[in-house]
Design an enzyme around this catalytic site. Structure first.
Site, PDB file in Angstrom:
ATOM      1  N   LYS A  78       0.852  -1.190   0.000  1.00  0.00           N
ATOM      2  CA  LYS A  78       0.000   0.000   0.000  1.00  0.00           C
ATOM      3  C   LYS A  78       0.880   1.229   0.000  1.00  0.00           C
ATOM      4  O   LYS A  78       1.827   1.295   0.773  1.00  0.00           O
ATOM      5  CB  LYS A  78      -0.841  -0.005   1.281  1.00  0.00           C
ATOM      6  CG  LYS A  78      -1.812   1.134   1.371  1.00  0.00           C
ATOM      7  CD  LYS A  78      -3.148   0.721   0.835  1.00  0.00           C
ATOM      8  CE  LYS A  78      -4.071   1.873   0.607  1.00  0.00           C
ATOM      9  NZ  LYS A  78      -3.850   2.590  -0.651  1.00  0.00           N
ATOM     10  N   LYS A 102       4.531   1.900   8.878  1.00  0.00           N
ATOM     11  CA  LYS A 102       3.306   2.615   9.284  1.00  0.00           C
ATOM     12  C   LYS A 102       2.108   1.662   9.352  1.00  0.00           C
ATOM     13  O   LYS A 102       1.348   1.678  10.319  1.00  0.00           O
ATOM     14  CB  LYS A 102       3.034   3.768   8.312  1.00  0.00           C
ATOM     15  CG  LYS A 102       2.008   4.748   8.839  1.00  0.00           C
ATOM     16  CD  LYS A 102       1.734   5.884   7.872  1.00  0.00           C
ATOM     17  CE  LYS A 102       2.786   6.947   7.887  1.00  0.00           C
ATOM     18  NZ  LYS A 102       2.304   8.265   7.442  1.00  0.00           N
ATOM     19  N   LYS A 114       5.402   2.215  -2.797  1.00  0.00           N
ATOM     20  CA  LYS A 114       5.382   3.625  -3.182  1.00  0.00           C
ATOM     21  C   LYS A 114       5.689   3.723  -4.661  1.00  0.00           C
ATOM     22  O   LYS A 114       6.400   2.864  -5.206  1.00  0.00           O
ATOM     23  CB  LYS A 114       6.457   4.397  -2.408  1.00  0.00           C
ATOM     24  CG  LYS A 114       6.146   5.861  -2.299  1.00  0.00           C
ATOM     25  CD  LYS A 114       5.166   6.093  -1.168  1.00  0.00           C
ATOM     26  CE  LYS A 114       4.647   7.499  -1.104  1.00  0.00           C
ATOM     27  NZ  LYS A 114       3.778   7.677   0.064  1.00  0.00           N
ATOM     28  N   THR A 198      -6.734  11.869   9.060  1.00  0.00           N
ATOM     29  CA  THR A 198      -5.374  12.027   9.588  1.00  0.00           C
ATOM     30  C   THR A 198      -5.376  12.980  10.782  1.00  0.00           C
ATOM     31  O   THR A 198      -4.785  12.680  11.829  1.00  0.00           O
ATOM     32  CB  THR A 198      -4.422  12.504   8.474  1.00  0.00           C
ATOM     33  OG1 THR A 198      -4.560  11.609   7.375  1.00  0.00           O
ATOM     34  CG2 THR A 198      -2.992  12.510   8.935  1.00  0.00           C
ATOM     35  N   ASN A 229      -5.084  20.243   5.340  1.00  0.00           N
ATOM     36  CA  ASN A 229      -5.978  19.165   5.738  1.00  0.00           C
ATOM     37  C   ASN A 229      -5.668  18.679   7.157  1.00  0.00           C
ATOM     38  O   ASN A 229      -6.526  18.699   8.044  1.00  0.00           O
ATOM     39  CB  ASN A 229      -5.854  18.019   4.715  1.00  0.00           C
ATOM     40  CG  ASN A 229      -6.661  16.814   5.118  1.00  0.00           C
ATOM     41  OD1 ASN A 229      -6.350  16.169   6.113  1.00  0.00           O
ATOM     42  ND2 ASN A 229      -7.710  16.501   4.383  1.00  0.00           N
ATOM     43  N   SER A 359      -7.977   4.708   4.576  1.00  0.00           N
ATOM     44  CA  SER A 359      -7.781   4.196   3.214  1.00  0.00           C
ATOM     45  C   SER A 359      -8.009   2.680   3.203  1.00  0.00           C
ATOM     46  O   SER A 359      -8.587   2.132   2.253  1.00  0.00           O
ATOM     47  CB  SER A 359      -6.364   4.475   2.726  1.00  0.00           C
ATOM     48  OG  SER A 359      -6.199   5.848   2.576  1.00  0.00           O
TER      49      SER A 359
HETATM   50  P1  NAD Z   1      -1.952  20.385   2.816  1.00  0.00           P
HETATM   51  O1  NAD Z   1      -1.313  20.723   1.529  1.00  0.00           O
HETATM   52  O2  NAD Z   1      -3.416  20.266   2.922  1.00  0.00           O
HETATM   53  O3  NAD Z   1      -1.493  21.447   3.942  1.00  0.00           O
HETATM   54  C1  NAD Z   1      -0.190  21.823   4.179  1.00  0.00           C
HETATM   55  C2  NAD Z   1      -0.220  23.085   5.054  1.00  0.00           C
HETATM   56  O4  NAD Z   1       1.100  23.409   5.463  1.00  0.00           O
HETATM   57  C3  NAD Z   1      -0.769  24.294   4.332  1.00  0.00           C
HETATM   58  O5  NAD Z   1      -1.571  25.024   5.249  1.00  0.00           O
HETATM   59  C4  NAD Z   1       0.473  25.104   3.989  1.00  0.00           C
HETATM   60  O6  NAD Z   1       0.234  26.475   3.861  1.00  0.00           O
HETATM   61  C5  NAD Z   1       1.289  24.804   5.218  1.00  0.00           C
HETATM   62  N1  NAD Z   1       2.711  25.068   5.096  1.00  0.00           N
HETATM   63  C6  NAD Z   1       3.542  24.798   4.059  1.00  0.00           C
HETATM   64  N2  NAD Z   1       4.788  25.204   4.348  1.00  0.00           N
HETATM   65  C7  NAD Z   1       4.729  25.742   5.586  1.00  0.00           C
HETATM   66  C8  NAD Z   1       5.678  26.325   6.441  1.00  0.00           C
HETATM   67  N3  NAD Z   1       6.945  26.443   6.085  1.00  0.00           N
HETATM   68  N4  NAD Z   1       5.264  26.762   7.671  1.00  0.00           N
HETATM   69  C9  NAD Z   1       4.001  26.644   8.047  1.00  0.00           C
HETATM   70  N5  NAD Z   1       3.053  26.096   7.276  1.00  0.00           N
HETATM   71  C10 NAD Z   1       3.422  25.660   6.082  1.00  0.00           C
HETATM   72  O7  NAD Z   1      -1.210  19.038   3.275  1.00  0.00           O
HETATM   73  P2  NAD Z   1      -1.713  17.978   4.338  1.00  0.00           P
HETATM   74  O8  NAD Z   1      -2.447  16.907   3.650  1.00  0.00           O
HETATM   75  O9  NAD Z   1      -2.334  18.678   5.510  1.00  0.00           O
HETATM   76  O10 NAD Z   1      -0.313  17.344   4.778  1.00  0.00           O
HETATM   77  C11 NAD Z   1       0.503  17.937   5.771  1.00  0.00           C
HETATM   78  C12 NAD Z   1       1.583  16.936   6.198  1.00  0.00           C
HETATM   79  O11 NAD Z   1       0.949  15.758   6.688  1.00  0.00           O
HETATM   80  C13 NAD Z   1       2.501  16.449   5.082  1.00  0.00           C
HETATM   81  O12 NAD Z   1       3.765  16.165   5.665  1.00  0.00           O
HETATM   82  C14 NAD Z   1       1.854  15.149   4.634  1.00  0.00           C
HETATM   83  O13 NAD Z   1       2.766  14.292   4.021  1.00  0.00           O
HETATM   84  C15 NAD Z   1       1.405  14.615   5.980  1.00  0.00           C
HETATM   85  N6  NAD Z   1       0.356  13.581   5.894  1.00  0.00           N
HETATM   86  C16 NAD Z   1      -0.847  13.871   5.325  1.00  0.00           C
HETATM   87  C17 NAD Z   1      -1.842  12.895   5.282  1.00  0.00           C
HETATM   88  C18 NAD Z   1      -3.187  13.191   4.732  1.00  0.00           C
HETATM   89  O14 NAD Z   1      -4.052  12.318   4.828  1.00  0.00           O
HETATM   90  N7  NAD Z   1      -3.441  14.360   4.210  1.00  0.00           N
HETATM   91  C19 NAD Z   1      -1.578  11.614   5.807  1.00  0.00           C
HETATM   92  C20 NAD Z   1      -0.336  11.347   6.380  1.00  0.00           C
HETATM   93  C21 NAD Z   1       0.621  12.362   6.435  1.00  0.00           C
END
Ligand code: NAD
Length: 425
Positions: A78, A102, A114, A198, A229, A359
């Protein structure tokens, strides 16, 4: 906001080395035999393909596509598919292994995989991206499969690409196969509850950790970096459970309010403001947004990007608890200092695993041909996250190691034991 499934580890040093550093410590604590160590260290399958695509100008351009299955010992692989100009096999290998750990930490029956395509989706038309997704799917037709390898979105891909992948795979098989991919639009069999999954898992992990640290949520303060998110959902759900969120931030800046930021208002503002917090008046704009990380709060949730807690700022961190919403927010070198300072850090492979858990529920529902209510999805994912937290916590006490190493121990032990029972050649 794009739904990005388990993604970037990217310690700038080298993602593979950073992952292996933690893997090695856990393997040594476990007393893993050299034979099993070598099995788990090496990816099970690595496929590289060339994808010739007719571009809108009529010319043919060749793209490189990669898929790595690190392990399929616990079940089908996955992991997401990343479309980015700098995708490299080393990075994909690290991310695939990371998915193995994970999934094992939260005890879902998946291995780790991946994929990546070296391209710049920002410079491509919708039609070009669609042709690329379909070509990649056809090239991987014998790799993918609901019982073999189940892709998902990652950087540069989203529900739209997953819909094309599902369609192309289904055409090749002569029937609709929804369960070949997760992260699909709801109407194509996506799951309710996935959007908030998440952030919700971050909330469950934070509350479980606060209980251990005897921090009362109704008297606790919290700072959240990243308001996409994961960050906005985590902030909203933690606020609902009594925490005062004194600071939030995104790429446009950080906002501080001693009395607590009203998170619902902040979300409404962001949504009406092109998706960012620029100009938000529910808090004072901080001069240096990086100072959010060193605020005197009980709980710190890095939920933006990788490598934000590093050797340069770790000594100034005052939070008692760090819950990693983002992937890889703490560099390997900063880890040691966090531990010396006695800060509890709930690691990414545990804290943000709520996403891959839901998922998995999407795949289960597709296979059942049945849709669960949001309530059922939330109840089940909360239980999985809480059980995983408790297992990792008990392991950290047993081996006298920090939560991060404990999470790796739980994961490696599970995969190693399964491998030993299944046997090799
Ligand atoms: P997203 O794109 O929805 O949000 C990212 C946020 O971070 C945005 O608000 C952006 O403006 C902000 N950001 C970017 N650079 C920044 C900085 N330097 N300082 C402060 N804020 C900053 O992404 P997401 O889905 O929320 O993912 C965030 C993290 O979580 C990533 O590392 C992603 O890999 C991880 N993640 C996400 C999920 C998921 O289901 N969405 C699952 C596991 C891990």
């Amino acid at each position: 906001m794009a739904y990005i499934e388990p993604a970037p580890i990217k310690d700038k040093e080298n993602p593979l080395e950073s992952m292996m550093e933690r893997f090695n410590i856990a393997a040594e604590k476990l007393g893993l035999s050299d034979e099993v160590y070598n099995v788990l260290k090496n990816p099970a399958k690595q496929v590289i393909v060339s994808l010739p695509i007719t571009m809108d100008n009529g010319k043919i351009q060749v793209f490189e596509g990669i898929r790595v299955i690190h392990s399929n010992i616990l079940g089908p692989a996955k992991g997401g598919i990343r479309f980015a100009p700098d995708v490299h096999i080393d990075e994909v290998r690290a991310l695939a292994a990371w998915m193995t750990w994970k999934c094992a930490v939260v005890d879902i029956p998946y291995g780790g995989g991946k994929g990546g395509v070296r391209c710049n989706p920002r410079e491509m038309s919708k039609g070009e991206i669609e042709r690329l997704v379909r070509a990649y799917t056809m090239a991987m037709i014998d790799v993918f499969g609901p019982d073999k390898d189940i892709p998902a979105p990652d950087m540069g891909t989203g529900p739209r690409e997953m819909a094309w992948l599902m369609d192309e795979y289904s055409k090749a098989k002569g029937m609709t196969v929804s369960s070949v991919v997760t992260g699909k639009p709801l109407v194509l069999g996506g799951s309710l509850g996935r959007t908030e999954a998440t952030g919700r898992g971050v909330m469950v992990s934070a509350l479980a950790a606060m209980q251990k640290l005897k921090i009362n949520p109704f008297q606790a303060t919290c700072a959240v970096q990243g308001f996409g998110n994961v960050g906005s959902w985590a902030a909203r759900l933690l606020e609902e459970r009594g925490l005062k969120i004194v600071a939030i931030s995104d790429h446009t800046g950080a906002f501080y309010n001693e009395k607590g930021v009203n998170i619902v208002e902040a979300i409404e503002y962001r949504d009406a403001n092109g998706g960012n917090l620029e100009g938000f008046t529910g808090g004072e704009k901080m001069l240096d947004p990086a100072d959010l990380l060193t605020l005197d709060v009980d709980v710190l949730v890095p939920a933006a990007v990788e490598d934000v807690i590093t050797i340069h700022n770790v000594n100034d961190i005052k939070a008692k608890l760090i819950v990693e919403g983002a992937n890889g927010p703490t560099s390997a070198k900063a880890d040691a200092i966090i531990n010396e300072k006695g800060i509890m850090a709930v690691p990414d492979i545990l804290a943000n695993a709520g996403g891959v858990t839901v998922s998995y529920f999407e795949w289960v529902q597709n296979r059942l041909g049945y849709k669960w209510t949001a309530d059922r999805v939330n109840r089940r994912s909360d239980r999985i996250m809480k059980d995983a937290f408790d297992t990792v916590y008990q392991t950290s006490l047993k081996y006298e190691v920090p939560m991060r190493i404990a999470a790796y121990i739980v994961a490696i032990d599970k995969v190693a034991k399964t491998y030993t029972f299944r046997g090799g050649f």
